[in-house]
Design a protein around this motif. Sequence first.
Motif, PDB file in Angstrom:
ATOM      1  N   GLU A 146      10.776  16.395  45.750  1.00 31.96           N
ATOM      2  CA  GLU A 146      11.986  15.581  45.669  1.00 31.96           C
ATOM      3  C   GLU A 146      11.596  14.235  46.270  1.00 31.96           C
ATOM      4  O   GLU A 146      11.370  14.130  47.470  1.00 31.96           O
ATOM      5  CB  GLU A 146      13.122  16.236  46.448  1.00 31.96           C
ATOM      6  N   TYR A 147      11.490  13.223  45.409  1.00 30.16           N
ATOM      7  CA  TYR A 147      10.919  11.947  45.844  1.00 30.16           C
ATOM      8  C   TYR A 147      11.731  11.261  46.939  1.00 30.16           C
ATOM      9  O   TYR A 147      11.163  10.545  47.755  1.00 30.16           O
ATOM     10  CB  TYR A 147      10.698  11.026  44.640  1.00 30.16           C
ATOM     11  N   HIS A 148      13.030  11.499  47.002  1.00 32.65           N
ATOM     12  CA  HIS A 148      13.815  10.881  48.067  1.00 32.65           C
ATOM     13  C   HIS A 148      13.542  11.534  49.426  1.00 32.65           C
ATOM     14  O   HIS A 148      13.922  10.997  50.461  1.00 32.65           O
ATOM     15  CB  HIS A 148      15.317  10.893  47.731  1.00 32.65           C
ATOM     16  N   LEU A 149      12.852  12.678  49.426  1.00 35.11           N
ATOM     17  CA  LEU A 149      12.471  13.363  50.665  1.00 35.11           C
ATOM     18  C   LEU A 149      10.949  13.407  50.846  1.00 35.11           C
ATOM     19  O   LEU A 149      10.433  14.176  51.650  1.00 35.11           O
ATOM     20  CB  LEU A 149      13.027  14.794  50.677  1.00 35.11           C
ATOM     21  N   PHE A 150      10.231  12.625  50.078  1.00 30.18           N
ATOM     22  CA  PHE A 150       8.773  12.615  50.095  1.00 30.18           C
ATOM     23  C   PHE A 150       8.270  12.030  51.411  1.00 30.18           C
ATOM     24  O   PHE A 150       8.841  11.081  51.910  1.00 30.18           O
ATOM     25  CB  PHE A 150       8.260  11.764  48.917  1.00 30.18           C
ATOM     26  N   PRO A 151       7.217  12.549  52.020  1.00 30.16           N
ATOM     27  CA  PRO A 151       6.328  13.621  51.592  1.00 30.16           C
ATOM     28  C   PRO A 151       6.740  15.007  52.069  1.00 30.16           C
ATOM     29  O   PRO A 151       6.117  15.986  51.720  1.00 30.16           O
ATOM     30  CB  PRO A 151       4.990  13.225  52.206  1.00 30.16           C
ATOM     31  N   GLY A 152       7.794  15.098  52.853  1.00 29.72           N
ATOM     32  CA  GLY A 152       8.209  16.384  53.414  1.00 29.72           C
ATOM     33  C   GLY A 152       8.567  17.433  52.379  1.00 29.72           C
ATOM     34  O   GLY A 152       8.445  18.625  52.625  1.00 29.72           O
ATOM     35  N   SER A 153       8.988  17.011  51.180  1.00 28.45           N
ATOM     36  CA  SER A 153       9.424  17.967  50.163  1.00 28.45           C
ATOM     37  C   SER A 153       8.307  18.402  49.221  1.00 28.45           C
ATOM     38  O   SER A 153       8.530  19.223  48.336  1.00 28.45           O
ATOM     39  CB  SER A 153      10.557  17.352  49.335  1.00 28.45           C
ATOM     40  N   LEU A 154       7.106  17.864  49.382  1.00 27.51           N
ATOM     41  CA  LEU A 154       5.999  18.211  48.485  1.00 27.51           C
ATOM     42  C   LEU A 154       5.601  19.668  48.660  1.00 27.51           C
ATOM     43  O   LEU A 154       5.349  20.128  49.777  1.00 27.51           O
ATOM     44  CB  LEU A 154       4.785  17.320  48.758  1.00 27.51           C
ATOM     45  N   LEU A 155       5.571  20.401  47.558  1.00 25.47           N
ATOM     46  CA  LEU A 155       5.074  21.773  47.552  1.00 25.47           C
ATOM     47  C   LEU A 155       4.132  21.919  46.374  1.00 25.47           C
ATOM     48  O   LEU A 155       4.539  21.824  45.217  1.00 25.47           O
ATOM     49  CB  LEU A 155       6.206  22.791  47.426  1.00 25.47           C
ATOM     50  N   MET A 156       2.854  22.108  46.668  1.00 25.28           N
ATOM     51  CA  MET A 156       1.852  22.303  45.634  1.00 25.28           C
ATOM     52  C   MET A 156       1.517  23.788  45.573  1.00 25.28           C
ATOM     53  O   MET A 156       1.366  24.437  46.608  1.00 25.28           O
ATOM     54  CB  MET A 156       0.618  21.463  45.949  1.00 25.28           C
ATOM     55  N   CYS A 157       1.411  24.313  44.357  1.00 22.82           N
ATOM     56  CA  CYS A 157       1.152  25.739  44.164  1.00 22.82           C
ATOM     57  C   CYS A 157      -0.087  25.943  43.318  1.00 22.82           C
ATOM     58  O   CYS A 157      -0.242  25.300  42.281  1.00 22.82           O
ATOM     59  CB  CYS A 157       2.339  26.400  43.477  1.00 22.82           C
TER      60      CYS A 157
ATOM     61  N   MET B 206      19.091  13.678  34.740  1.00 26.82           N
ATOM     62  CA  MET B 206      18.148  13.383  35.805  1.00 26.82           C
ATOM     63  C   MET B 206      18.151  11.876  36.074  1.00 26.82           C
ATOM     64  O   MET B 206      18.123  11.069  35.162  1.00 26.82           O
ATOM     65  CB  MET B 206      16.753  13.848  35.389  1.00 26.82           C
ATOM     66  N   LYS B 207      18.168  11.539  37.326  1.00 29.01           N
ATOM     67  CA  LYS B 207      18.214  10.146  37.737  1.00 29.01           C
ATOM     68  C   LYS B 207      16.857   9.481  37.506  1.00 29.01           C
ATOM     69  O   LYS B 207      15.804  10.088  37.691  1.00 29.01           O
ATOM     70  CB  LYS B 207      18.584  10.101  39.213  1.00 29.01           C
ATOM     71  N   LYS B 208      16.893   8.227  37.107  1.00 25.99           N
ATOM     72  CA  LYS B 208      15.672   7.451  36.896  1.00 25.99           C
ATOM     73  C   LYS B 208      15.003   7.176  38.246  1.00 25.99           C
ATOM     74  O   LYS B 208      15.679   6.914  39.243  1.00 25.99           O
ATOM     75  CB  LYS B 208      16.054   6.136  36.209  1.00 25.99           C
ATOM     76  N   LEU B 209      13.679   7.236  38.266  1.00 22.37           N
ATOM     77  CA  LEU B 209      12.941   7.016  39.508  1.00 22.37           C
ATOM     78  C   LEU B 209      12.807   5.523  39.804  1.00 22.37           C
ATOM     79  O   LEU B 209      12.616   4.722  38.887  1.00 22.37           O
ATOM     80  CB  LEU B 209      11.552   7.641  39.424  1.00 22.37           C
ATOM     81  N   SER B 210      12.866   5.172  41.072  1.00 18.16           N
ATOM     82  CA  SER B 210      12.670   3.781  41.483  1.00 18.16           C
ATOM     83  C   SER B 210      11.177   3.436  41.409  1.00 18.16           C
ATOM     84  O   SER B 210      10.327   4.311  41.204  1.00 18.16           O
ATOM     85  CB  SER B 210      13.175   3.591  42.911  1.00 18.16           C
ATOM     86  N   LYS B 211      10.857   2.176  41.612  1.00 17.56           N
ATOM     87  CA  LYS B 211       9.448   1.749  41.583  1.00 17.56           C
ATOM     88  C   LYS B 211       8.634   2.461  42.659  1.00 17.56           C
ATOM     89  O   LYS B 211       7.510   2.874  42.421  1.00 17.56           O
ATOM     90  CB  LYS B 211       9.340   0.235  41.751  1.00 17.56           C
ATOM     91  N   VAL B 212       9.212   2.599  43.836  1.00 16.80           N
ATOM     92  CA  VAL B 212       8.524   3.299  44.928  1.00 16.80           C
ATOM     93  C   VAL B 212       8.293   4.767  44.555  1.00 16.80           C
ATOM     94  O   VAL B 212       7.209   5.313  44.767  1.00 16.80           O
ATOM     95  CB  VAL B 212       9.328   3.190  46.240  1.00 16.80           C
ATOM     96  N   GLN B 213       9.316   5.397  43.986  1.00 16.03           N
ATOM     97  CA  GLN B 213       9.196   6.802  43.605  1.00 16.03           C
ATOM     98  C   GLN B 213       8.185   6.975  42.470  1.00 16.03           C
ATOM     99  O   GLN B 213       7.462   7.974  42.427  1.00 16.03           O
ATOM    100  CB  GLN B 213      10.561   7.353  43.204  1.00 16.03           C
ATOM    101  N   LEU B 214       8.091   6.013  41.566  1.00 11.36           N
ATOM    102  CA  LEU B 214       7.079   6.079  40.502  1.00 11.36           C
ATOM    103  C   LEU B 214       5.674   5.985  41.090  1.00 11.36           C
ATOM    104  O   LEU B 214       4.763   6.684  40.634  1.00 11.36           O
ATOM    105  CB  LEU B 214       7.303   4.969  39.470  1.00 11.36           C
ATOM    106  N   LYS B 215       5.496   5.164  42.120  1.00  8.50           N
ATOM    107  CA  LYS B 215       4.198   5.077  42.806  1.00  8.50           C
ATOM    108  C   LYS B 215       3.875   6.401  43.493  1.00  8.50           C
ATOM    109  O   LYS B 215       2.738   6.865  43.470  1.00  8.50           O
ATOM    110  CB  LYS B 215       4.192   3.940  43.828  1.00  8.50           C
TER     111      LYS B 215
END
Length: 102
Positions: free
Chosen positions: A41-52, A1-10
Amino acid sequence: MKKLSKVQLKQQALVLDVADKIEAKGRADIPGMLQCWFDVEYHLFPGSLLMCFQFEDEQALAAAEPDILKWQKRLSGAMLKKGVILKDMRKHLVFTLKGPDD
């Protein structure tokens, strides 16, 4: 798994905070709700957010289904307060019997 960037961590911290608050409210207000989990998928955020919202059985799920729009609006509002706009709130929250590992 790829490490998250600072923006993705936020983004991850933001989503975790909103998920924790929505889950606490949901478990208090909706009988039969087990947990709230999400996939993103943080590189597609917020469009990829799915909460269940996961429910314990079909009966609890059926009883909660009429209120799904209210919970979708709550998620959208909570994300908006954090500065994130969900274009189609209906895509981002679902009620299910499946868990995060299913």
